[in-house]
Design an enzyme around this catalytic site. Structure first.
Site, PDB file in Angstrom:
ATOM      1  CB  SER A   1      -0.958  -0.038   1.198  1.00 32.42           C
ATOM      2  OG  SER A   1      -2.153   0.638   0.913  1.00 32.42           O
TER       3      SER A   1
ATOM      4  CE  LYS B   1     -18.667  20.661  10.458  1.00 27.67           C
ATOM      5  NZ  LYS B   1     -17.411  21.093   9.824  1.00 27.67           N
TER       6      LYS B   1
END
Length: 323
Positions: A122, A174
């Protein structure tokens, strides 16, 4: 009379203790200055003499300004080439991006070869492709090309114990998802768009640096890890071997003498903003004679702090959970 004598003795003992700790404090300051001067002088000698620089990338990769500064110093030094020794499962996407950019800037000045010692998965593989040439041990792990966003959701647990977390937000997305409420389809789609965007960036780097066809890129970018031996056939690495193999490539392709001394460069940071705490705890345990405890404490706190500091998008390989 006996009480006065005892008080005088106690005062003298206290005075001796204070004197002892004052001397210890002064010696500690002197030692710190001496070590700092030694490191500074050693760094100057290291940079001025011809050598092959070794940079070790291990553990979790995160943003590290000191490491970037060190790579810039290597670029200005008299190092003839750079060996990047990698053993990392990855880390944050931004940390891997920062390291990749720094390595590419360094590669514009010096030949850079990566050696995969145990794992370049990764974000660790992002670091590897920042080099000009990738050498891997036969059974090292490479790849894990992908991005992940993880967060715990304790909604069911809170419901069982009768706890409700409420919030008042300016808009539905949010601070979503927050782990205290079921993830809405809109929040999941918003996070998915972040993952897809960073995943596209990751695949683009691999395609560009490894010169892969679309079919080969699709084959290697499904998140799997490969052995170095498999990675060689899949064009993820260039050679199987170790640091000696890297030295031979530098001599053969870049004219860097194989007898040139290899010197390991280290950044000034201790590895994380909590390094001072680990160092203090370990030093205290060691001073009390608990060397084994100090070692365990250092390892345990390192792992805990690394996990605690990782948030947001991750380019991090994780072994599949066993059922």
């Amino acid at each position: 009379m006996s009480l006065d004598v005892d008080q005088i003795v106690d005062r003298r003992r206290l005075r001796r203790k204070l004197t002892f700790w004052r001397v210890v404090g002064v010696l500690a300051v002197v030692a710190a200055v001496a070590v700092g001067s030694y490191v500074a002088v050693g760094r100057t000698v290291l940079a001025s003499s011809p050598h092959v620089a070794r940079v070790v990338i291990g553990g979790i990769i995160r943003n590290d300004r000191d490491r970037v500064k060190m790579l810039e110093e290597i670029g200005r030094s008299n190092a003839r080439a750079v060996i990047v020794s990698i053993d990392s499962p990855g880390g944050t996407v931004t940390g891997a991006e920062q390291l990749y950019d720094a390595l590419r800037q360094l590669a514009a000045k010096k030949p850079v070869v990566a050696v995969v010692e145990g794992m370049a998965a990764s974000g660790g593989y992002i670091a590897a492709i920042g080099s000009d040439h990738i050498v891997s041990r036969r059974n090292a792990m490479v790849g894990s090309i992908g991005v992940i966003f993880q967060f715990p959701n304790v909604t069911d647990l809170l419901g069982k114990i009768g706890v409700t977390v409420e919030d008042i937000k300016s808009s539905p997305l949010k601070a979503a998802p927050n782990g205290y409420q079921p993830t809405s389809p809109e929040a999941r789609a918003a996070i998915n768009s972040l993952v897809v965007d960073s995943y596209g960036w990751f695949k683009g780097l691999v395609s560009e640096r490894r010169k892969l066809s679309d079919a080969r890129l699709a084959e290697v970018s499904d998140g799997r890890v490969f052995t170095g031996h498999q990675g060689l056939a899949l064009q993820l690495v260039d050679e199987l071997g170790d640091e000696r193999t890297a030295r031979a490539w530098l001599a053969r392709e870049k004219g860097v003498p194989e007898n040139l001394r290899v010197r390991t460069w280290k950044s000034e940071s201790m590895g994380s903003e909590f390094g001072w705490l680990r160092g203090a705890a370990g030093a205290l345990a060691s001073a009390l004679g608990f060397d084994t405890v100090a070692g365990i404490l250092s390892q345990a706190t390192q792992a805990a702090f690394e996990k605690a500091q990782l948030d947001g998008l991750l380019a991090l390989w994780q072994a599949p959970a066993q059922n």
